[in-house]
Design a protein around this motif. Structure first.
Motif, short mmCIF file in Angstrom:
data_model
loop_
_atom_site.label_atom_id
_atom_site.label_comp_id
_atom_site.label_asym_id
_atom_site.label_seq_id
_atom_site.Cartn_x
_atom_site.Cartn_y
_atom_site.Cartn_z
N TRP A 76 0.82 -1.22 0.00
CA TRP A 76 0.00 0.00 0.00
C TRP A 76 0.85 1.27 0.00
N GLU A 77 2.11 1.14 0.38
CA GLU A 77 3.04 2.25 0.19
C GLU A 77 3.38 2.38 -1.30
N ALA A 78 3.63 1.25 -1.93
CA ALA A 78 3.98 1.26 -3.36
C ALA A 78 2.82 1.76 -4.21
N SER A 79 1.60 1.40 -3.83
CA SER A 79 0.44 1.79 -4.63
C SER A 79 0.06 3.25 -4.44
N GLY A 80 0.60 3.88 -3.39
CA GLY A 80 0.27 5.28 -3.12
C GLY A 80 -0.88 5.47 -2.15
N HIS A 81 -1.46 4.36 -1.65
CA HIS A 81 -2.62 4.49 -0.79
C HIS A 81 -2.27 5.05 0.59
N VAL A 82 -1.10 4.71 1.10
CA VAL A 82 -0.72 5.22 2.43
C VAL A 82 -0.58 6.74 2.40
N GLY A 83 -0.01 7.26 1.32
CA GLY A 83 0.25 8.69 1.26
C GLY A 83 -0.82 9.52 0.58
N ALA A 84 -1.65 8.89 -0.29
CA ALA A 84 -2.52 9.72 -1.12
C ALA A 84 -3.98 9.27 -1.18
N PHE A 85 -4.36 8.25 -0.41
CA PHE A 85 -5.74 7.77 -0.50
C PHE A 85 -6.61 8.51 0.50
N ASN A 86 -6.96 9.74 0.14
CA ASN A 86 -7.62 10.64 1.08
C ASN A 86 -8.90 11.23 0.49
N ASP A 87 -9.79 11.67 1.40
CA ASP A 87 -10.97 12.44 1.04
C ASP A 87 -10.90 13.80 1.72
N PRO A 88 -11.37 14.86 1.04
CA PRO A 88 -11.41 16.19 1.68
C PRO A 88 -12.63 16.30 2.59
N LEU A 89 -12.41 16.45 3.89
CA LEU A 89 -13.51 16.47 4.86
C LEU A 89 -13.69 17.85 5.47
N ILE A 90 -14.95 18.13 5.83
CA ILE A 90 -15.29 19.40 6.45
C ILE A 90 -16.34 19.14 7.52
N ASP A 190 -12.33 24.40 8.49
CA ASP A 190 -11.50 24.30 7.30
C ASP A 190 -11.57 22.86 6.75
N VAL A 191 -11.25 22.69 5.49
CA VAL A 191 -11.24 21.36 4.85
C VAL A 191 -9.89 20.72 5.10
N ARG A 192 -9.89 19.42 5.44
CA ARG A 192 -8.64 18.70 5.62
C ARG A 192 -8.77 17.30 5.04
N GLN A 193 -7.65 16.64 4.85
CA GLN A 193 -7.62 15.32 4.24
C GLN A 193 -7.76 14.22 5.29
N PHE A 194 -8.41 13.12 4.90
CA PHE A 194 -8.64 11.99 5.80
C PHE A 194 -8.35 10.70 5.03
N ASN A 195 -7.43 9.87 5.55
CA ASN A 195 -7.10 8.62 4.87
C ASN A 195 -8.21 7.59 5.07
N LEU A 196 -8.56 6.88 4.00
CA LEU A 196 -9.73 6.01 4.01
C LEU A 196 -9.44 4.56 4.37
N MET A 197 -8.18 4.20 4.58
CA MET A 197 -7.87 2.79 4.82
C MET A 197 -8.12 2.38 6.27
N PHE A 198 -8.70 1.18 6.43
CA PHE A 198 -8.82 0.56 7.75
C PHE A 198 -7.50 -0.13 8.08
N SER A 199 -7.04 0.05 9.29
CA SER A 199 -5.81 -0.64 9.71
C SER A 199 -6.13 -1.60 10.85
N THR A 200 -5.32 -2.62 10.94
CA THR A 200 -5.44 -3.57 12.04
C THR A 200 -4.03 -4.09 12.32
N SER A 201 -3.91 -5.03 13.25
CA SER A 201 -2.57 -5.55 13.57
C SER A 201 -2.55 -7.06 13.40
N MET A 202 -1.39 -7.55 13.01
CA MET A 202 -1.20 -8.98 12.80
C MET A 202 0.02 -9.42 13.61
N GLY A 203 -0.13 -10.43 14.43
CA GLY A 203 0.97 -10.92 15.25
C GLY A 203 0.42 -11.62 16.48
#
Length: 514
Positions: A76-90, A190-203
């Motif tokens: 997801w770093e390579a695909s750009g989702h970690v850095g750019a998968f965002n919505d503009p929220l208000i 003001d409008v700000r960006q919000f990442n849309l990915m769900f995260s969890t932990s594995m271990g």
């Protein structure tokens, strides 16, 4: 009945007849998450079968895979989702409700379009057959005023999108008096960006756990398996890989029933091609995918292409297939020319060579990709919203009918003995049911009057009702009622299979795609 009222009725109908339920309903539900009931899962599976077979059976150079939901976080770093998968929220300061700024603006533009369309409808009603819509739009002062407003807002919105100007999003909202639907005020943050990915932990322990993500799309599972499929399948360019699977997005403004959900299903195909041929293949897949949609018989006028004015970071061409939902034309499928962004980035981040050796030219290169991506749930909603009808009958009654394309219908035929307390009728009806169920999904129903049973089958979209009556015991014939026309005809029991198959066989639908 307005389109908004119709949509509310459709949502209620879906629950009442076992198509779609709110998830976890006995615990007061979970926002923007839905379960498919006994009818909904059949419809959904039929839609998936239509797509899967059109992709993998009709194209000898397209194969399918099923990749995991859990994937290495570096993907997801390579695909750009970690850095750019965002919505503009208000946020609205008074209601404390959060919205997507782009959706607020798009809804405002839709309202202007509705005003224009109402003016056009008035003109059409006033002038009748002599109505010239082009001239009316070019001369009517009300239309011109609203069109000018639309163009001004739209141009600002497009410029803000291209520049990723969050401040301008807010300016557009404030300048046009776009208010919060709850509070009715324009008191915005003001409008700000919000990442849309769900995260969890594995271990195995919290200290040693790794952060991983629920996949926000199925495409990356295809890209990271490109080499596996290409080598084991001895695939030559051009070729495609198809996949159907769940994806997850933490949508803040999840709404409009199953149109936008947090857990949804995608049907995606990545088509790998030689660099330099992408625009030609992009045009071909636009044509192919539109043909697939129109082939369902839901009206070519209900579909349109919407070319992207702002391209995603990975694309050099993109368009949406939009469908006329009750709430307007909205995206049903995306078609993108993704260049070599994905494979190139996975090659870079993984350190593994991901290239194709072209035996004709003797060169190696990273393939380009054309993507087609369609939401299964949106397809279900498109079929249901187009199929739902309330029809006035000659006797003054109203029937509710789902005119679902027959190959997609959850139940293909209902077998109905005229009387449930007549053993001979019941036995014959059951023998017909036992014979047909190996070829079609059928339903046996003996409760209530025959008229009420017809109405129940209409409401779930069953194409055929088969009534077994007293004459059937003598002539081995039954009455077949057709859903859309309500016409009835007497046919031999021996011909039932061929009559039903002619209308509901998925292969007949696929043959029309030639």
């Amino acid at each position: 009945m307005t389109q908004d009222e119709l949509f509310k009725v459709l949502v209620a109908h879906c629950k009442e007849y076992g198509f779609i339920f709110p998830s976890s309903e006995i615990y007061d539900g979970l926002a923007a998450v839905y379960d498919y009931g006994q009818m909904g899962v059949e419809l959904k599976n039929n839609i998936k079968a239509y797509w899967w077979n059109a992709m993998t059976r009709l194209n000898e150079n397209i194969v399918g895979i099923d990749s995991c939901i859990f994937m290495h976080p570096r993907i997801w770093e390579a695909s750009g989702h970690v850095g750019a998968f965002n919505d503009p929220l208000i946020d609205n300061k008074d209601s404390k409700k959060r919205y997507r700024a782009d959706v607020l603006i798009e809804d405002f533009l839709c309202k202007i379009e509705e005003k224009i369309n109402k003016e056009v409808a008035k003109g059409r009603k006033k002038f009748g057959d002599s109505f010239d819509e082009v001239q009316f739009r070019a001369t009517n002062p009300n239309v011109l005023r609203e069109q000018k407003k639309y163009d001004e807002v739209h141009n600002r919105y497009v410029a803000a999108e291209k520049a990723n100007d969050l401040a301008e999003y807010k300016n557009i909202i404030v300048d046009n008096g776009i208010v919060c639907p709850i509070s009715g005020t324009c008191n915005w943050t003001d409008v700000r960006q919000f990442n849309l990915m769900f995260s969890t932990s594995m271990g195995s322990t919290s200290e040693g756990a790794n952060i991983i993500y629920l996949r926000p799309e199925t495409a990356q599972g295809i890209f990271v398996n490109y080499l596996n499929v290409q080598k084991t399948g001895r695939m030559k360019l051009p070729f495609g890989i198809a996949q159907i699977g769940k994806a997850f997005r933490n949508e803040i403004v999840a709404r409009q029933f199953i149109f936008r959900m947090r857990e949804f299903e995608q049907m995606e195909m990545q088509f790998f091609i030689k660099p330099g041929t992408e625009l030609e293949w992009f045009r071909k897949w636009k044509e192919t995918r539109m043909k697939w949609h129109v082939n369902l018989g839901m009206g070519a006028e209900n579909y349109r292409f919407h070319d992207h004015e702002k391209l995603a970071h990975y694309a050099n061409a993109a368009t949406d297939v939009e469908f006329q939902f009750p709430f307007g034309f909205k995206e049903l499928e995306g078609i993108h020319s993704r260049t070599d962004f994905d494979l190139g980035n996975h090659q870079k981040f993984s350190g593994k060579k991901i290239q194709y050796f072209d035996p004709e030219t003797g060169e190696s290169y990273v393939p380009y990709v054309i993507e087609t991506s369609i939401g299964v749930d949106r397809m279900v909603l498109a079929v249901l919203s187009h199929s739902y009808k309330e029809e006035k009958l000659e006797n003054g009654e109203t029937r509710v009918v789902l005119g679902i394309p027959a190959p997609l219908a959850p139940v293909k035929a209902a077998v109905l003995p005229l009387l449930k307390n007549n053993e001979d009728l019941v036995n014959l009806a059951q023998s017909i049911m036992d014979d047909l169920k190996y070829d079609f999904n059928c339903q046996y129903d003996e409760k209530d009057s025959i008229g009420k049973r017809y109405r129940r089958q209409d409401a779930i979209g069953t194409p055929f009702c088969i009534t077994v009556d007293h004459d059937s015991l003598q002539d081995n014939c039954v009455t077949v009622r057709e859903r859309d026309t309500m016409t009835q005809k007497r046919v031999p029991i021996a011909e039932l299979r061929s009559i039903i198959d002619k209308e509901v066989n998925m292969n007949n639908l696929l043959r029309n795609l030639k």
